[in-house]
Design a protein around this motif. Structure first.
Motif, PDB file in Angstrom:
ATOM      1  N   GLN A 171       0.814  -1.207   0.000  1.00  0.00           N
ATOM      2  CA  GLN A 171       0.000   0.000   0.000  1.00  0.00           C
ATOM      3  C   GLN A 171       0.858   1.273   0.000  1.00  0.00           C
ATOM      4  O   GLN A 171       0.543   2.230  -0.714  1.00  0.00           O
ATOM      5  N   THR A 172       1.926   1.297   0.775  1.00  0.00           N
ATOM      6  CA  THR A 172       2.677   2.551   0.900  1.00  0.00           C
ATOM      7  C   THR A 172       3.528   2.859  -0.333  1.00  0.00           C
ATOM      8  O   THR A 172       3.702   4.032  -0.674  1.00  0.00           O
ATOM      9  N   ASP A 173       4.039   1.850  -1.020  1.00  0.00           N
ATOM     10  CA  ASP A 173       4.848   2.130  -2.212  1.00  0.00           C
ATOM     11  C   ASP A 173       4.044   2.848  -3.300  1.00  0.00           C
ATOM     12  O   ASP A 173       4.510   3.858  -3.846  1.00  0.00           O
ATOM     13  N   PRO A 174       2.830   2.368  -3.655  1.00  0.00           N
ATOM     14  CA  PRO A 174       2.040   3.124  -4.643  1.00  0.00           C
ATOM     15  C   PRO A 174       1.670   4.516  -4.150  1.00  0.00           C
ATOM     16  O   PRO A 174       1.595   5.454  -4.961  1.00  0.00           O
ATOM     17  N   PHE A 175       1.421   4.650  -2.856  1.00  0.00           N
ATOM     18  CA  PHE A 175       1.088   5.968  -2.332  1.00  0.00           C
ATOM     19  C   PHE A 175       2.227   6.952  -2.570  1.00  0.00           C
ATOM     20  O   PHE A 175       2.018   8.051  -3.106  1.00  0.00           O
ATOM     21  N   PHE A 176       3.427   6.591  -2.165  1.00  0.00           N
ATOM     22  CA  PHE A 176       4.547   7.517  -2.342  1.00  0.00           C
ATOM     23  C   PHE A 176       4.896   7.709  -3.818  1.00  0.00           C
ATOM     24  O   PHE A 176       5.362   8.793  -4.210  1.00  0.00           O
ATOM     25  N   ALA A 177       4.641   6.706  -4.643  1.00  0.00           N
ATOM     26  CA  ALA A 177       4.853   6.881  -6.081  1.00  0.00           C
ATOM     27  C   ALA A 177       3.920   7.957  -6.627  1.00  0.00           C
ATOM     28  O   ALA A 177       4.327   8.779  -7.467  1.00  0.00           O
ATOM     29  N   SER A 178       2.681   7.979  -6.167  1.00  0.00           N
ATOM     30  CA  SER A 178       1.753   9.011  -6.615  1.00  0.00           C
ATOM     31  C   SER A 178       2.164  10.385  -6.100  1.00  0.00           C
ATOM     32  O   SER A 178       2.074  11.383  -6.823  1.00  0.00           O
ATOM     33  N   MET A 179       2.610  10.450  -4.849  1.00  0.00           N
ATOM     34  CA  MET A 179       3.080  11.731  -4.336  1.00  0.00           C
ATOM     35  C   MET A 179       4.259  12.245  -5.154  1.00  0.00           C
ATOM     36  O   MET A 179       4.370  13.440  -5.442  1.00  0.00           O
ATOM     37  N   ARG A 180       5.113  11.339  -5.583  1.00  0.00           N
ATOM     38  CA  ARG A 180       6.259  11.740  -6.397  1.00  0.00           C
ATOM     39  C   ARG A 180       5.810  12.227  -7.773  1.00  0.00           C
ATOM     40  O   ARG A 180       6.445  13.117  -8.359  1.00  0.00           O
ATOM     41  N   MET A 181       4.713  11.677  -8.284  1.00  0.00           N
ATOM     42  CA  MET A 181       4.186  12.136  -9.567  1.00  0.00           C
ATOM     43  C   MET A 181       3.804  13.612  -9.504  1.00  0.00           C
ATOM     44  O   MET A 181       3.906  14.337 -10.505  1.00  0.00           O
ATOM     45  N   ASP A 182       3.345  14.073  -8.341  1.00  0.00           N
ATOM     46  CA  ASP A 182       2.979  15.478  -8.197  1.00  0.00           C
ATOM     47  C   ASP A 182       4.175  16.404  -8.361  1.00  0.00           C
ATOM     48  O   ASP A 182       4.008  17.589  -8.661  1.00  0.00           O
ATOM     49  N   LEU A 183       5.362  15.882  -8.156  1.00  0.00           N
ATOM     50  CA  LEU A 183       6.573  16.679  -8.346  1.00  0.00           C
ATOM     51  C   LEU A 183       7.099  16.593  -9.769  1.00  0.00           C
ATOM     52  O   LEU A 183       7.974  17.378 -10.150  1.00  0.00           O
ATOM     53  N   GLU A 184       6.555  15.657 -10.546  1.00  0.00           N
ATOM     54  CA  GLU A 184       7.111  15.384 -11.869  1.00  0.00           C
ATOM     55  C   GLU A 184       6.156  15.642 -13.025  1.00  0.00           C
ATOM     56  O   GLU A 184       6.595  15.863 -14.153  1.00  0.00           O
ATOM     57  N   ARG A 185       4.828  15.594 -12.758  1.00  0.00           N
ATOM     58  CA  ARG A 185       3.838  15.741 -13.827  1.00  0.00           C
ATOM     59  C   ARG A 185       2.874  16.869 -13.508  1.00  0.00           C
ATOM     60  O   ARG A 185       2.492  17.062 -12.361  1.00  0.00           O
ATOM     61  N   THR A 186       2.483  17.579 -14.565  1.00  0.00           N
ATOM     62  CA  THR A 186       1.466  18.621 -14.401  1.00  0.00           C
ATOM     63  C   THR A 186       0.194  18.297 -15.171  1.00  0.00           C
ATOM     64  O   THR A 186      -0.862  18.868 -14.878  1.00  0.00           O
ATOM     65  N   VAL A 187       0.281  17.383 -16.129  1.00  0.00           N
ATOM     66  CA  VAL A 187      -0.871  16.982 -16.943  1.00  0.00           C
ATOM     67  C   VAL A 187      -0.900  15.459 -17.006  1.00  0.00           C
ATOM     68  O   VAL A 187       0.156  14.815 -17.113  1.00  0.00           O
ATOM     69  N   HIS A 188      -2.105  14.887 -16.967  1.00  0.00           N
ATOM     70  CA  HIS A 188      -2.234  13.435 -16.964  1.00  0.00           C
ATOM     71  C   HIS A 188      -2.980  12.938 -18.200  1.00  0.00           C
ATOM     72  O   HIS A 188      -3.907  13.593 -18.692  1.00  0.00           O
ATOM     73  N   ASP A 189      -2.571  11.741 -18.643  1.00  0.00           N
ATOM     74  CA  ASP A 189      -3.367  10.997 -19.613  1.00  0.00           C
ATOM     75  C   ASP A 189      -4.130   9.919 -18.856  1.00  0.00           C
ATOM     76  O   ASP A 189      -4.052   9.833 -17.626  1.00  0.00           O
ATOM     77  N   ASP A 190      -4.884   9.097 -19.578  1.00  0.00           N
ATOM     78  CA  ASP A 190      -5.713   8.096 -18.907  1.00  0.00           C
ATOM     79  C   ASP A 190      -4.885   7.145 -18.049  1.00  0.00           C
ATOM     80  O   ASP A 190      -5.274   6.804 -16.923  1.00  0.00           O
ATOM     81  N   GLU A 191      -3.736   6.716 -18.579  1.00  0.00           N
ATOM     82  CA  GLU A 191      -2.910   5.743 -17.857  1.00  0.00           C
ATOM     83  C   GLU A 191      -2.311   6.346 -16.591  1.00  0.00           C
ATOM     84  O   GLU A 191      -2.368   5.749 -15.509  1.00  0.00           O
ATOM     85  N   SER A 192      -1.744   7.538 -16.701  1.00  0.00           N
ATOM     86  CA  SER A 192      -1.111   8.146 -15.531  1.00  0.00           C
ATOM     87  C   SER A 192      -2.159   8.577 -14.502  1.00  0.00           C
ATOM     88  O   SER A 192      -1.911   8.513 -13.300  1.00  0.00           O
ATOM     89  N   PHE A 193      -3.337   8.990 -14.972  1.00  0.00           N
ATOM     90  CA  PHE A 193      -4.408   9.370 -14.054  1.00  0.00           C
ATOM     91  C   PHE A 193      -4.846   8.165 -13.223  1.00  0.00           C
ATOM     92  O   PHE A 193      -5.014   8.260 -12.002  1.00  0.00           O
ATOM     93  N   ALA A 194      -5.027   7.019 -13.886  1.00  0.00           N
ATOM     94  CA  ALA A 194      -5.435   5.810 -13.170  1.00  0.00           C
ATOM     95  C   ALA A 194      -4.374   5.414 -12.143  1.00  0.00           C
ATOM     96  O   ALA A 194      -4.705   5.033 -11.001  1.00  0.00           O
ATOM     97  N   ALA A 195      -3.103   5.509 -12.521  1.00  0.00           N
ATOM     98  CA  ALA A 195      -2.025   5.161 -11.599  1.00  0.00           C
ATOM     99  C   ALA A 195      -1.984   6.137 -10.431  1.00  0.00           C
ATOM    100  O   ALA A 195      -1.770   5.733  -9.270  1.00  0.00           O
ATOM    101  N   TYR A 196      -2.203   7.415 -10.726  1.00  0.00           N
ATOM    102  CA  TYR A 196      -2.166   8.419  -9.667  1.00  0.00           C
ATOM    103  C   TYR A 196      -3.294   8.194  -8.663  1.00  0.00           C
ATOM    104  O   TYR A 196      -3.074   8.213  -7.444  1.00  0.00           O
ATOM    105  N   VAL A 197      -4.511   7.990  -9.140  1.00  0.00           N
ATOM    106  CA  VAL A 197      -5.653   7.798  -8.252  1.00  0.00           C
ATOM    107  C   VAL A 197      -5.492   6.515  -7.445  1.00  0.00           C
ATOM    108  O   VAL A 197      -5.823   6.463  -6.256  1.00  0.00           O
ATOM    109  N   PHE A 198      -4.955   5.474  -8.073  1.00  0.00           N
ATOM    110  CA  PHE A 198      -4.736   4.225  -7.338  1.00  0.00           C
ATOM    111  C   PHE A 198      -3.815   4.467  -6.144  1.00  0.00           C
ATOM    112  O   PHE A 198      -4.118   4.066  -5.010  1.00  0.00           O
ATOM    113  N   GLY A 199      -2.690   5.138  -6.377  1.00  0.00           N
ATOM    114  CA  GLY A 199      -1.712   5.318  -5.319  1.00  0.00           C
ATOM    115  C   GLY A 199      -2.097   6.371  -4.296  1.00  0.00           C
ATOM    116  O   GLY A 199      -1.824   6.217  -3.102  1.00  0.00           O
TER     117      GLY A 199
END
Length: 302
Positions: free
Chosen positions: A116-144
């Motif tokens: 559970q914690t690895d996907p969570f921190f991966a999503s938090m890291r996405m906030d530092l790296e991405r400003t726009v999402h596509d369907d795949e990255s959005f699904a990964a972000y919401v999951f984590g």
């Protein structure tokens, strides 16, 4: 040893139990200052459930503050360091960071792992790296960022008394969908501010400048479908946990009702809210099963 010396020795003694309690008390203050919606729900829980939920909320909030509020050039390093402290507390049972320490105690008690914690921190890291999402990255972000947090909460409700054990797949799916719904509602509420303040756009193909009433209707329907699926799992929770979750569902259902009736061009300029008085009313109503109205799929009531 005189009685005075014995008393002094007792007053000055330390123990891991005392440190655990101090860390949990510190973590509990985070939800008090940051969330009335989840704070209302947490106060409806049994003491054991509430303590663990407060620890999870605090850990999640601290990570969120690093990427959303601090915004320093070293935010990535701070997030890495906080994640390492969380791992250390989960594995070794001690951290000098009291929020990480409290979360680690909860994780060991109910079976929250790096699954559970690895996907969570991966999503938090996405906030530092991405400003726009596509369907795949959005699904990964919401999951984590949300679905696994729902799973953490489910582990607390199911495993606080028994200790770690596998979660029922249907309940886990429901918890994940509820976390997803709450995250997407918050995205809708913060669409304008996320772009203006943070430079982020979460919904694929949707920005504050292109949002239409049809987009709002579709996103609201998607959130209600997630909430409806989660509601079907409420009977599998302990009674007080079900009442608390029902209250947060009702609050978010009210938010969706407000979002649905707000024109798209107005939605991006103000944050839809539910009054504290309404939240308290919903909590009292759900605490008394004989007064609770019959529920409709998607969070509404009859």
């Amino acid at each position: 040893m005189t009685s005075a010396r014995r008393r002094l020795h007792h007053d000055n003694q330390t123990s891991m139990e005392l440190y655990d309690k101090a860390a949990q008390s510190a973590a509990a203050q985070i939800i008090v200052h940051y969330s009335t919606s989840f704070g209302v729900g947490a106060r409806m829980l049994s003491p054991a459930h509430r303590r663990h939920i407060e620890s999870v909320y605090a850990m999640v909030r601290i990570a969120d503050e690093i990427v959303d509020t601090y915004q320093g050039e070293d935010a990535g390093e701070l997030l890495d360091a906080f994640e390492a402290e969380v791992w250390r507390a989960m594995d070794g049972g001690f951290s000098t960071n009291v929020v990480a320490h409290a979360f680690g105690a909860t994780a060991r008690a109910v079976g929250i792992t790096r699954e559970q914690t690895d996907p969570f921190f991966a999503s938090m890291r996405m906030d530092l790296e991405r400003t726009v999402h596509d369907d795949e990255s959005f699904a990964a972000y919401v999951f984590g960022s949300a679905e696994v947090v729902g799973e953490m909460c489910l582990a607390i409700f199911i495993n606080s008394s028994s200790g770690p054990r596998p979660l029922d797949p249907d309940l886990r799916a429901g918890a994940r969908r509820l976390g997803s719904a709450y995250q997407k509602v918050n995205f809708l509420r913060d669409l304008g501010s996320d772009e203006d303040r943070l430079g982020r756009s979460y919904f694929p193909g949707v920005t504050s400048h292109t949002l239409t009433d049809a987009d709002v209707a579709a996103l609201v329907a998607d959130c209600r479908a997630d909430i409806g699926a989660a509601q079907a799992c409420l009977p599998g929770l302990p009674r007080r946990a079900a009442a608390a979750v029902s209250t947060t569902i009702d609050i978010y259902a009210r938010l969706l009702d407000e979002i649905e009736t707000t024109p798209a061009d107005a939605l991006t300029g103000s944050r839809v809210r539910v009054s504290n008085g309404t939240k308290l009313y919903l909590a009292v109503r759900n605490s008394c099963p004989w007064t609770a109205p019959r529920r409709k799929a998607g969070g509404g009531t009859e």
